[in-house]
Design a protein around this motif. Structure first.
Motif, short mmCIF file in Angstrom:
data_model
loop_
_atom_site.label_atom_id
_atom_site.label_comp_id
_atom_site.label_asym_id
_atom_site.label_seq_id
_atom_site.Cartn_x
_atom_site.Cartn_y
_atom_site.Cartn_z
N ILE A 253 0.78 -1.17 -0.07
CA ILE A 253 -0.06 -0.04 0.12
C ILE A 253 0.74 1.07 0.15
O ILE A 253 0.69 2.20 -0.77
CB ILE A 253 -0.91 0.01 1.27
CG1 ILE A 253 -2.24 -0.98 1.07
CG2 ILE A 253 -1.50 1.36 1.31
CD1 ILE A 253 -2.99 -0.99 2.03
N GLY A 254 1.89 1.10 0.87
CA GLY A 254 2.73 2.37 0.96
C GLY A 254 3.56 2.71 -0.52
O GLY A 254 3.69 3.90 -0.95
N ALA A 255 3.90 1.56 -1.12
CA ALA A 255 4.65 1.67 -2.39
C ALA A 255 3.66 2.19 -3.34
O ALA A 255 4.09 3.01 -4.20
CB ALA A 255 5.31 0.57 -2.61
N VAL B 206 8.51 2.47 4.38
CA VAL B 206 7.73 2.47 3.08
C VAL B 206 6.37 2.56 3.17
O VAL B 206 5.57 3.28 2.53
CB VAL B 206 7.80 1.05 2.19
CG1 VAL B 206 7.20 0.87 0.75
CG2 VAL B 206 9.39 0.81 1.81
N TYR B 207 5.56 2.00 4.10
CA TYR B 207 4.15 2.06 4.62
C TYR B 207 3.91 3.34 4.91
O TYR B 207 2.85 4.19 4.44
CB TYR B 207 3.71 1.16 5.73
CG TYR B 207 2.30 1.44 6.11
CD1 TYR B 207 1.29 1.42 4.84
CD2 TYR B 207 1.67 1.36 7.26
CE1 TYR B 207 0.06 1.22 5.48
CE2 TYR B 207 0.48 1.44 7.47
CZ TYR B 207 -0.38 1.52 6.66
OH TYR B 207 -1.83 1.30 6.96
N ALA B 208 4.87 4.14 5.52
CA ALA B 208 4.92 5.46 6.02
C ALA B 208 4.78 6.57 5.11
O ALA B 208 4.67 7.69 5.22
CB ALA B 208 5.93 5.88 6.97
N ARG B 209 5.21 6.16 3.91
CA ARG B 209 5.19 7.16 2.53
C ARG B 209 3.72 7.76 2.55
O ARG B 209 3.90 8.85 1.89
CB ARG B 209 5.74 6.38 1.24
CG ARG B 209 7.38 6.05 1.26
CD ARG B 209 7.66 5.46 -0.03
NE ARG B 209 8.98 5.07 0.04
CZ ARG B 209 9.39 4.14 -0.96
NH1 ARG B 209 8.85 3.95 -2.13
NH2 ARG B 209 10.71 3.80 -0.93
N THR B 210 2.82 7.03 2.86
CA THR B 210 1.38 7.81 2.76
C THR B 210 1.47 9.01 3.56
O THR B 210 0.61 9.77 3.39
CB THR B 210 0.50 6.52 3.15
OG1 THR B 210 0.81 6.42 4.48
CG2 THR B 210 0.32 5.64 2.02
N LEU B 211 2.57 9.22 4.48
CA LEU B 211 2.56 10.12 5.40
C LEU B 211 3.49 11.01 4.97
O LEU B 211 3.74 12.36 4.95
CB LEU B 211 2.32 9.99 6.76
CG LEU B 211 1.14 9.30 7.29
CD1 LEU B 211 1.38 8.66 8.68
CD2 LEU B 211 -0.07 10.18 7.34
N THR B 212 4.84 10.51 5.03
CA THR B 212 6.14 11.22 4.92
C THR B 212 6.10 11.97 3.38
O THR B 212 6.74 12.88 3.31
CB THR B 212 7.36 10.24 4.95
OG1 THR B 212 7.09 9.29 3.69
CG2 THR B 212 7.35 9.74 6.42
#
Length: 298
Positions: A37-39, A88-94
């Motif tokens: 999902i993050g990717a 990677v999952y945190a990319r939805t925020l970072t």
């Protein structure tokens, strides 16, 4: 345009279904689903994702590919109940944070429970902090941010720095922070039927994974019970439909009582870490975080 209660209920039902697809009892599959999902949802054009390693720990820089402010950096602690989640999952925020602030964001893969219980994640957060200091950033050049368990970790790190007599970050930005593993707040009862993301069974599992058999009022495990005096400015965002609402509202009260500059925004109809979603409310919330960061960096 205002969202009607019916539209909001439909959205929460969708979030509940999506979360059910991602969350699996098998932790390995749960973690893999989150990374996918993050990717897919978190990776954007115009953003550079640079992997690096710090003492054997995988880390990632998230940077906008345009002229931007490099004096300050955001140290990001990802969520996931201390048992799942990743950079990677945190990319939805970072990614949203990097875009809204124009600042570099540094995220790290701390060791996860139950393989590695408390204080492994806290030790890794300190490792990430020390790495930024090694690179030449001053403590006051760093804003520490985090969501859910990452909000817990951001607070825990700052309390540890304070207890060690070290310089503290410029500020903290917390999204739906998990601050009380004793589950003592009223919202654990009043929001249990409406929260589309969290439930008691899941939280109990995460608590057992991370701190089973330990004293849950330990401030490094439940920062709500910490001595908050002297902390830098704190900005909190939380949805009013989430189980952890009290974790945020009580933290805000405790911060104000401790004479810490603290602000909280409670988003009506929103759920746990709604900022991850591709919604206008999520982008507006990120812009509010950017405003807070710009304000304290003046």
């Amino acid at each position: 345009m205002a969202v009607s209660s019916r539209q909001n209920q439909n959205m929460m039902n969708l979030i509940r279904k999506v979360h059910g697809l991602v969350e699996r009892p098998d932790l390995t599959k749960h973690r893999q689903s989150q990374d996918r999902i993050g990717a897919i949802l978190g990776t954007e054009k115009g953003i550079a994702y640079e992997e690096t390693e710090v003492d054997g720990m995988s880390c990632e820089w998230v940077k906008v590919e345009r002229a931007h402010l490099k004096r300050y950096v955001i140290l990001y602690c990802h969520g996931g109940g201390y048992s799942t989640g990743s950079m990677v999952y945190a990319r939805t925020l970072t990614t949203k944070l990097a875009e809204s602030t124009g600042m570099d964001v540094f995220c790290f893969n701390y060791r996860l429970a139950p393989e590695c219980k408390f204080p492994a994640a806290a030790e890794d957060a300190m490792k990430a902090w020390n790495y930024l200091m090694y690179l030449g950033y001053g403590a006051r050049d760093v804003i520490v941010a985090g969501d859910s368990a990452g909000g817990n970790l951001a607070l825990s790190l700052t309390l540890k720095l304070k207890d060690e007599g070290r310089m503290l970050p410029r500020g903290l930005a917390l999204m739906s922070p998990w601050t009380d593993l004793t589950k003592s707040g009223k919202s654990y009862q009043t929001r249990s039927s409406v929260d589309p993301v969290l439930d008691h069974e899941y939280l109990d599992r995460m608590i057992e994974n991370y701190a089973g058999g330990m004293e849950l009022t330990n401030p490094y495990i439940s920062p709500l019970f910490g001595k908050l005096e002297g902390l830098p400015p704190v900005y909190i965002q939380v949805g009013d439909n989430e189980l952890l609402l009290s974790d945020s509202t009580q933290l805000h009260k405790n911060l104000v009582k401790a004479d810490v500059s603290a602000r909280i925004d409670i988003y009506k109809g929103m759920w746990h870490v709604f900022q991850m979603s591709p919604l206008k409310n999520a982008y507006d919330a990120m812009n509010k975080i950017a405003e807070f960061i710009f304000d304290i960096c003046r």
